[in-house]
Design an enzyme around this catalytic site. Structure first.
Site, PDB file in Angstrom:
ATOM      1  N   SER A 233     -10.842  -1.127   3.553  1.00 24.48           N
ATOM      2  CA  SER A 233      -9.812  -1.340   4.514  1.00 24.48           C
ATOM      3  C   SER A 233      -9.446   0.339   5.124  1.00 24.48           C
ATOM      4  CB  SER A 233      -8.564  -2.106   4.207  1.00 24.48           C
ATOM      5  OG  SER A 233      -8.934  -3.134   3.884  1.00 24.48           O
TER       6      SER A 233
ATOM      7  N   ARG B 297       0.966  -1.267  -0.146  1.00 20.99           N
ATOM      8  CA  ARG B 297      -0.048   0.033   0.103  1.00 20.99           C
ATOM      9  C   ARG B 297       0.613   1.088   0.141  1.00 20.99           C
ATOM     10  NH1 ARG B 297      -3.132  -3.710  -0.541  1.00 20.99           N
ATOM     11  NH2 ARG B 297      -5.267  -3.772   0.269  1.00 20.99           N
TER      12      ARG B 297
ATOM     13  N   GLU C 104      -5.145   3.457   6.463  1.00 20.72           N
ATOM     14  CA  GLU C 104      -4.790   3.301   5.070  1.00 20.72           C
ATOM     15  C   GLU C 104      -5.418   4.338   4.242  1.00 20.72           C
ATOM     16  OE1 GLU C 104      -5.773   0.721   1.123  1.00 20.72           O
ATOM     17  OE2 GLU C 104      -6.200  -0.144   3.087  1.00 20.72           O
TER      18      GLU C 104
HETATM   19  N1  EPU Z   1      -9.918 -11.223  10.388  1.00 20.81           N
HETATM   20  C1  EPU Z   1     -10.740 -11.185  11.471  1.00 20.81           C
HETATM   21  N2  EPU Z   1     -11.636 -10.467  11.786  1.00 20.81           N
HETATM   22  C2  EPU Z   1     -12.090  -9.536  10.755  1.00 20.81           C
HETATM   23  C3  EPU Z   1     -11.569  -9.256   9.690  1.00 20.81           C
HETATM   24  C4  EPU Z   1     -10.469 -10.371   9.244  1.00 20.81           C
HETATM   25  O1  EPU Z   1     -10.481 -11.933  12.467  1.00 20.81           O
HETATM   26  O2  EPU Z   1     -13.201  -8.740  11.131  1.00 20.81           O
HETATM   27  C5  EPU Z   1      -8.896 -12.080  10.059  1.00 20.81           C
HETATM   28  C6  EPU Z   1      -9.457 -12.923   8.935  1.00 20.81           C
HETATM   29  O3  EPU Z   1     -10.060 -14.232   9.753  1.00 20.81           O
HETATM   30  C7  EPU Z   1      -8.344 -13.560   8.487  1.00 20.81           C
HETATM   31  C8  EPU Z   1      -7.313 -12.202   8.354  1.00 20.81           C
HETATM   32  O4  EPU Z   1      -7.897 -11.076   9.491  1.00 20.81           O
HETATM   33  O5  EPU Z   1      -7.462 -14.527   8.898  1.00 20.81           O
HETATM   34  C9  EPU Z   1      -7.324 -11.454   7.106  1.00 20.81           C
HETATM   35  O6  EPU Z   1      -8.466 -11.188   6.756  1.00 20.81           O
HETATM   36  P1  EPU Z   1      -8.917 -10.800   5.004  1.00 20.81           P
HETATM   37  O7  EPU Z   1      -8.323 -11.870   4.306  1.00 20.81           O
HETATM   38  O8  EPU Z   1     -10.495 -10.467   5.089  1.00 20.81           O
HETATM   39  O9  EPU Z   1      -7.977  -9.759   4.771  1.00 20.81           O
HETATM   40  P2  EPU Z   1      -7.676  -8.277   5.441  1.00 20.81           P
HETATM   41  O10 EPU Z   1      -6.351  -8.563   5.741  1.00 20.81           O
HETATM   42  O11 EPU Z   1      -8.767  -8.101   6.488  1.00 20.81           O
HETATM   43  C10 EPU Z   1      -6.642  -7.437   2.943  1.00 20.81           C
HETATM   44  C11 EPU Z   1      -6.690  -6.037   2.346  1.00 20.81           C
HETATM   45  C12 EPU Z   1      -8.054  -6.066   1.628  1.00 20.81           C
HETATM   46  C13 EPU Z   1      -8.016  -7.219   0.592  1.00 20.81           C
HETATM   47  C14 EPU Z   1      -8.191  -8.548   1.379  1.00 20.81           C
HETATM   48  C15 EPU Z   1      -8.142  -9.671   0.639  1.00 20.81           C
HETATM   49  C16 EPU Z   1      -5.610  -4.634   3.712  1.00 20.81           C
HETATM   50  C17 EPU Z   1      -5.319  -3.419   4.579  1.00 20.81           C
HETATM   51  N3  EPU Z   1      -6.548  -4.814   3.357  1.00 20.81           N
HETATM   52  O12 EPU Z   1      -7.636  -7.432   4.050  1.00 20.81           O
HETATM   53  O13 EPU Z   1      -7.968  -4.774   0.913  1.00 20.81           O
HETATM   54  O14 EPU Z   1      -9.436  -7.041  -0.030  1.00 20.81           O
HETATM   55  O15 EPU Z   1      -6.646  -8.537   2.248  1.00 20.81           O
HETATM   56  O16 EPU Z   1      -6.676  -9.635  -0.272  1.00 20.81           O
HETATM   57  O17 EPU Z   1      -4.322  -5.262   3.316  1.00 20.81           O
HETATM   58  C18 EPU Z   1      -8.851  -2.355   0.853  1.00 20.81           C
HETATM   59  O18 EPU Z   1      -7.648  -2.355   0.915  1.00 20.81           O
HETATM   60  O19 EPU Z   1      -9.626  -1.651   0.896  1.00 20.81           O
HETATM   61  C19 EPU Z   1      -8.975  -3.914   0.932  1.00 20.81           C
HETATM   62  C20 EPU Z   1     -10.251  -4.404   0.929  1.00 20.81           C
END
Ligand code: EPU
Length: 341
Positions: A241, A162, A337
């Site tokens: 995010s 990012r 972010e």
């Molecule tokens: N998790 C939780 N609770 C939540 C959300 C997530 O425990 O409420 C845990 C999930 O269980 C999982 C981990 O966190 O183990 C990761 O969650 P997820 O795969 O949903 O991805 P994320 O890290 O929360 C990132 C990006 C998203 C992107 C997703 C998928 C960032 C800041 N965000 O989210 O990007 O869609 O991965 O690749 O890196 C964005 O930037 O606007 C965005 C939506």
């Protein structure tokens, strides 16, 4: 080109925050953009793309320039690859679908990300194991002071998680007007390694889950996953995010992990791990909570939502409360972010 005074930006930011621009103009060509930059050289300017990664906490006391440059075309191809140039004002998701329809691969994992093409390099957008930097060749950008065009090649952009040069060394100096991507015409590098994608392919269609899912299959799986977790900004104001996933030194993490053995993490280098901020926020008790019209999404704790008439200040206050509680609970600082304006 019409310059509008005290213009409401409510429909120009995906949070749906009411804030006014002192002046507002939409530009539809490079010539128009250059004219505005020349004519208003001494004015404070604010460049607005798709408005999907910002939180307006006050009126914008500047000339807001909305980049509405449209058009996309193939500029070069060989048997294996195609080089596509898109103008900055094209909607990102429509651009992704347009490529998939033509069987051009490389962007499918980034389906349904809100925003416009021109802002994708700024924060090196990414999802489900793919990032812009993997297919980005270059972008054209206009220097706000001199109106000269500069081409930024991939290596010059200092892309990181990012992150890019546009958030640091050349921040507020350039307006990105077009971007070139190099995509595959065959031998697509289908990337289903991100856990949820494979599971979704299997659930949706057992044939697609075999060895050969198409670009469309992957895109559809990503769309389904995103729709199940992330609110549609057209229905519920949000900016994706709100926070970045924090990167923590392994030496520090080991101590934290002893206290919270269930904490999730991913190795990012020899010395660092990435911790999912969504998990930290959920454990800190914020998931699904609502404070007036500002709240934390019920399916994804990384997303702050506007239930209707939240102000930017109210959203900001909620975000600070989350940061404080997460820090007090886990000793980890989570950074926004989205751009706070
Ligand atoms: N998790 C939780 N609770 C939540 C959300 C997530 O425990 O409420 C845990 C999930 O269980 C999982 C981990 O966190 O183990 C990761 O969650 P997820 O795969 O949903 O991805 P994320 O890290 O929360 C990132 C990006 C998203 C992107 C997703 C998928 C960032 C800041 N965000 O989210 O990007 O869609 O991965 O690749 O890196 C964005 O930037 O606007 C965005 C939506």
């Amino acid at each position: 080109m019409e310059i509008l005074n005290h213009f409401s930006l409510k429909n120009y930011n995906t949070f749906g925050i009411e804030a006014k621009a002192r002046q507002f103009v939409a530009v539809h060509s490079i010539a128009e953009l250059k004219t505005i930059l020349e004519q208003y050289s001494s004015e404070k300017k604010f460049v607005l793309g798709g408005g999907s990664n910002m939180l307006l906490t006050q009126d914008v006391d500047a000339l807001v320039i909305h980049i509405d440059l449209k058009g996309k075309k193939i500029i070069k191809e060989d048997d294996d690859f195609v080089w596509i140039e898109s103008q900055a004002g094209e909607n990102w998701h429509e651009f992704v679908l347009w490529n998939i329809e033509q069987n051009f691969g490389g962007l499918e994992n980034m389906s349904l990300i809100p925003g416009n093409v021109g802002t994708t390099p700024v924060q090196n957008i990414g999802a489900y194991g793919a990032e812009i930097k993997d297919t980005f060749i270059s972008c054209d950008a206009i220097n706000i002071e001199t109106q000269e065009t500069k081409v930024f090649h991939n290596e010059e952009c200092n892309f990181g998680y990012r992150e890019s040069i546009f958030k640091h060394d050349v921040k507020d100096q350039y307006i990105i007007t077009s971007v070139v991507f190099k995509l595959t015409k065959r031998n697509h590098k289908i990337n289903t390694s991100y856990g949820d994608i494979l599971a979704e392919l299997e659930k949706n269609n057992s044939e697609a889950s075999g060895l050969n899912p198409t670009l469309k299959d992957v895109s559809n799986a990503v769309i389904t996953i995103r729709q199940s977790k992330l609110p549609d900004p057209k229905e519920l104001g949000n900016s994706g995010s709100f926070f970045k996933n924090p990167i923590v030194l392994k030496s520090d993490f080991e101590k934290i992990h002893q206290k919270f053995p269930e904490m999730k993490f991913y190795n990012v280098s020899e010395t660092e791990v990435k911790v999912p901020a969504g998990w930290l926020i959920e454990q800190a008790g914020f998931k699904g909570k609502r404070f007036g019209d500002a709240g934390i999404h019920k399916n994804q704790a990384l997303v702050i939502v506007n239930y209707g008439n939240a102000t930017g200040q109210e959203i900001l206050a909620v975000s600070r409360d989350i940061q404080k509680t997460v820090f007090e609970t886990f000793g980890i600082h989570i950074e926004a972010e989205v751009n706070i304006i």
